[in-house]
Design a protein around this motif. Sequence first.
Motif, mmCIF file in Angstrom:
data_model
loop_
_atom_site.group_PDB
_atom_site.id
_atom_site.type_symbol
_atom_site.label_atom_id
_atom_site.label_comp_id
_atom_site.label_asym_id
_atom_site.label_seq_id
_atom_site.Cartn_x
_atom_site.Cartn_y
_atom_site.Cartn_z
ATOM 1 N N GLY A 286 94.619 235.541 103.567
ATOM 2 C CA GLY A 286 95.911 235.507 102.776
ATOM 3 C C GLY A 286 96.576 234.650 103.087
ATOM 4 N N LEU A 287 96.042 233.385 103.188
ATOM 5 C CA LEU A 287 96.495 231.587 103.320
ATOM 6 C C LEU A 287 97.010 231.247 101.848
ATOM 7 N N PRO A 288 97.398 230.285 102.006
ATOM 8 C CA PRO A 288 97.881 229.374 100.251
ATOM 9 C C PRO A 288 96.228 228.594 100.345
ATOM 10 N N ILE A 289 96.614 228.452 98.963
ATOM 11 C CA ILE A 289 95.361 227.255 98.867
ATOM 12 C C ILE A 289 95.740 226.182 98.764
ATOM 13 N N PRO A 290 95.290 225.520 99.040
ATOM 14 C CA PRO A 290 95.562 223.533 98.732
ATOM 15 C C PRO A 290 96.539 222.864 97.647
ATOM 16 N N HIS A 291 97.133 222.330 97.346
ATOM 17 C CA HIS A 291 97.526 221.827 96.041
ATOM 18 C C HIS A 291 96.575 221.047 95.127
ATOM 19 N N THR A 292 95.922 220.049 96.138
ATOM 20 C CA THR A 292 95.047 218.632 95.028
ATOM 21 C C THR A 292 93.470 219.124 96.049
ATOM 22 N N LEU A 293 92.171 218.751 95.421
ATOM 23 C CA LEU A 293 91.094 218.833 96.272
ATOM 24 C C LEU A 293 90.561 217.400 95.644
ATOM 25 N N PHE A 294 90.664 216.479 95.756
ATOM 26 C CA PHE A 294 89.351 215.284 94.867
ATOM 27 C C PHE A 294 88.494 214.047 95.100
ATOM 28 N N ALA A 295 86.753 214.806 94.708
ATOM 29 C CA ALA A 295 86.730 214.368 94.984
ATOM 30 C C ALA A 295 86.409 213.150 94.852
ATOM 31 N N HIS A 296 86.178 212.104 95.974
ATOM 32 C CA HIS A 296 85.346 210.762 94.993
ATOM 33 C C HIS A 296 84.073 210.624 94.740
ATOM 34 N N GLY A 297 83.609 209.442 94.138
ATOM 35 C CA GLY A 297 81.986 209.431 93.840
ATOM 36 C C GLY A 297 81.526 208.450 95.211
ATOM 37 N N TRP A 298 80.659 208.544 95.238
ATOM 38 C CA TRP A 298 79.545 207.836 96.312
ATOM 39 C C TRP A 298 79.788 205.960 96.476
ATOM 40 N N LEU A 299 79.383 205.625 97.501
ATOM 41 C CA LEU A 299 79.077 204.219 97.739
ATOM 42 C C LEU A 299 77.621 203.592 97.484
ATOM 43 N N LEU A 300 77.193 203.287 96.478
ATOM 44 C CA LEU A 300 75.475 203.147 96.756
ATOM 45 C C LEU A 300 75.557 200.933 97.129
ATOM 46 N N PHE A 301 73.817 201.626 98.227
ATOM 47 C CA PHE A 301 73.977 200.682 97.888
ATOM 48 C C PHE A 301 72.607 200.371 97.711
ATOM 49 N N GLU A 303 71.337 200.433 94.628
ATOM 50 C CA GLU A 303 71.338 201.459 93.389
ATOM 51 C C GLU A 303 71.397 203.138 94.132
ATOM 52 N N ASP A 304 71.436 203.313 95.724
ATOM 53 C CA ASP A 304 71.323 204.769 96.635
ATOM 54 C C ASP A 304 72.643 205.164 96.610
ATOM 55 N N LYS A 305 72.314 206.327 96.838
ATOM 56 C CA LYS A 305 73.631 206.453 98.195
ATOM 57 C C LYS A 305 73.292 205.950 99.467
ATOM 58 N N MET A 306 74.247 205.478 99.538
ATOM 59 C CA MET A 306 74.591 205.075 101.249
ATOM 60 C C MET A 306 74.627 206.028 102.072
ATOM 61 N N SER A 307 73.465 206.230 102.720
ATOM 62 C CA SER A 307 73.688 207.669 103.957
ATOM 63 C C SER A 307 72.227 207.153 104.514
ATOM 64 N N LYS A 308 72.741 207.717 105.470
ATOM 65 C CA LYS A 308 71.817 207.835 106.741
ATOM 66 C C LYS A 308 70.390 208.210 106.562
ATOM 67 N N SER A 309 70.438 209.631 105.846
ATOM 68 C CA SER A 309 69.159 210.355 105.533
ATOM 69 C C SER A 309 67.989 208.683 105.043
ATOM 70 N N ARG A 310 68.814 207.930 104.284
ATOM 71 C CA ARG A 310 67.968 207.024 103.365
ATOM 72 C C ARG A 310 67.811 206.030 104.000
ATOM 73 N N GLY A 311 68.535 205.970 105.066
ATOM 74 C CA GLY A 311 68.826 204.998 105.978
ATOM 75 C C GLY A 311 69.066 203.450 105.271
#
Length: 668
Positions: A286-301, A303-311
Motif C-alpha cells: 500500500g505504498l506509492p511507487i517511485p516517479h522514475t527509474l533510470f537504468a543506465h548502461g555499463w562502463l566497459l573496459f 569491451e567487456d562489462k567492468m566487474s569484479k567477477s570478470r577481473g
Amino acid sequence: MAKFYLTTPLYYVNAAPHLGHAYSTIVADTIRRYKNLQGLDAFLLTGTDEHGQKVERSAKLAGMSPQEFADQVAELFRKEWQDLGLEFDSFIRTTDAKHEVAVKKIFEAVWKAGYIFKGSYTGQYCTACEQYANEAKPGEPCPECGGPTETITEENYFFKLSAFQDRLLNYYEEHPEFIRPETRRNEVIAFVRSGLRDLSISRTTLKWGIPLPSLPGSSSEASQEKHVFYVWFDALTGYLSGIGYGQDESGEEPFRRLWPADLQIVGKEIIRFHAVYWPAFLMAAGLPIPHTLFAHGWLLFEEDKMSKSRGNVVSPGPVREVLGIDALRYFLLREIPFGQDGNFSFDALVSRYNSDLANDFGNLASRVLTMIGRYFNSEIPYPSVMAQRSAQDRHILELAENVISRYTAALDNYEFSGGLEAVWELIAAVNKYLVDTEPWALAEKNTGEDRSKLATVLYTSAEALRIATQLLSPIMPESTARIWTQLGQTTELSSLPLKSIKESPLATQEKIGKIEPVFPRLEKEATVRKLVQLQQQVSGRGLPKKTAAGVGAETALAIAKIAIEDFLKVELRVGEVRVAERVKGASKLLRLEVDIGTETRQIVAGIAESYAPETLIGRKVVIVANLQPRKLRGIESNGMIVAASVGKEDRPVLVTFIEDVPNGAKLR
Ligand code: ME8
C-alpha cells in the motif's frame, strides 16, 4: 521548498568499489547538485547491500565473519565517496538495526494484505546474481551471467507476484516516465507480458540475512524455521529504511516527506528487480511507487562489462590522484550518453582531458583572465553600450543565452552529454571570437576606439566564461569553484541558484583573483603509463585484510585450501603454439592458436609485452582448457595460458617443460 529524493543502488559489499559503482554515484551526486541549484531540496541516499550468499562466501574466503567483512567493505565505499567529493544525505547499510525493523514492517504489511504464502521450490540458483535461474536446467550455467548454478530445494515463503501482472502493465501504461530509457521500458513490458511467476522471498539455505518475523495470525513460526529474507526483498527496502520508514513518529518524518522517490538510478542489469518486483512489493504494502527509474548502461573496459567477477575493474583512486576528480566526472558524463554502454580507457580519458579541459575550457579561462590582468589592471572592463557592439560581440551573448536553455533542458532530461556539448559549443565560439577579434593586437594599437573594442571583447568573453563556469558547477564542482574565484567572485558558486545565471551578469570594475592554471596540459603517454602503473599497484589491494594475518580477501581466495575434487575440476593441458599474432589496438594482447592434441584452440592472452609473437611459434605452453569462452576485443578466447606473474608489474612468464611432452597431455 519542493523535495527531490534520489537514490543509487545499494552496492554489494563482496567487492571494493570500482569505477562502475563510482559512475552511478557520480551521476547521482551531479543530479543532487543540479536539483539544489534549481531551488529544490535534493536528498540523495546511497548505501550498501550486505546480506546474502555472495557476501557470506566472500567473508568466508577472507577468514572473517560476514559482519566483520561487511563492516570493512562498507567503510571502503563510504571512504571512496568521500575521497571523490560525493555528497549524500543518507547512507543505509542493510545490516543497520533500523533497516531490519523496516524490512519486517513492509513484510508484515504485505502479509496482512494477503500476498504471502508458503510453498516449496526446486530450481537452479545463481549465487553471482542472487536469483533463481528459472530457465537453467541442472548443470547449466546462469543465462544472465554465465556463472555456475546450483540446484536448490527450499520450503519458502512466496510473494504473489503473479497477482500484479495487470496492475504493473497498467501502471507502465499510465506512467510512461516510470522506466527510462525507452528501450528498458519496452524490455520490462515484454517481460511482464510474458507472464509473472510467484517469487520466493525467504531462504533457509543460508544464515546471513534478516530473519523472518513470526507471522501474525499464522500457525507457522517463520523465525523458528530459520527463514531469512531473500536478499532482494531485504535490499530494495533500503530505499525506505534509509529515510526512516518503520521508525517511530519523528524518525519516520523524512520518509513521509520524501517518499515516493523522484529518481532511482540503477544499472541496466538490475532493472527487473526495480521495475517489476519493487513496484509490486510497494503496491502490495500500500505504498506509492517511485516517479522514475533510470537504468543506465555499463562502463566497459576492453569491451567487456567492468566487474569484479570478470577481473577487469579500474579503481577510482589512480584517476583521482593523477587527473583529479573533476576530470573523471567530466569524462564519464561527456563520453557516455546516459543510458548507453560506454568504453572506459585511460587513453580516451587523457585525450579528452587534454582536448576539452586543458585546451578548450582551461585555456579560455587563462587567456581571458590573463588579458584582463595585463590590459585592465585586473579589473573587469566596461563594455561598449549595446548599440555600439559588433555582430560578433552580440553573437556570443546570444549564443550564451541559447546554451543556457539547451543545457538546462538536457540536464532536466538526464542528458548530460548533450548538455555538455552545448556548453562546449559556447567555449569553442569564445575561443574563436578571441582569435578573430585579436584583443592583443587591439591592445597594441591602443587608440580610444581600439581600447573600447578591447574592453568589449574581454568583457564579453569573461561574461561567457562566467556563464559556462556556473553551468558546469554541478558537473565539475571543484574546478569551477576555482575559476569562479579567479573571476573575482566572492559568493560561493555552489550556493548560487541556476536562475541567477541570467539575472546577474558580471559586475564591471571588480578585481579578478589570482590566476592559476586549473587544467594543466598533460603529456599523454607518460600520464597513461602512470595511470596503468598505479592501477596495477592497487589491484588486489582493495578488499579488507584479515586482522591478524594481514590477508586480503583476494589473497584469501588465492590461498584458501580447496578439496582435491575442486582442483580436478580445472583441466590443465599441454599445448603447442601454431599461430601467434598481435591483436589490433591492444598493446598487451596476442591471438594464439594452440594445438592441444585433439583440437586447435584460439586463445587471447595478455602476454604481448613480454613475448614477441614470432618467438612463440612451436613453443609448448600450459593452458586451462575448460574455461568458459570469453570475448576480448571482440575475439573469442577458448582457454587461458598459464604463466607466472613476476615482479611489481606482474610480468607474465610462461610455464615450460624441460622434458618433451606430447600436446594434449593433462597436468595433475
Ligand atoms: O546489484 N558500469 O549491487 P552491485 C556501470 N546490491 N555501472 C556499474 C558497473 C559497470 N561496469 N558495475 C557496477 C547490486 N555498476 C545490488 C543492488 S539495490 C537495492 C541492490 C553499478 O554491487 C550499477 O549501478 O552489483 C549497478 O547496477 C550497480 O553498480 C551494481 O552494484
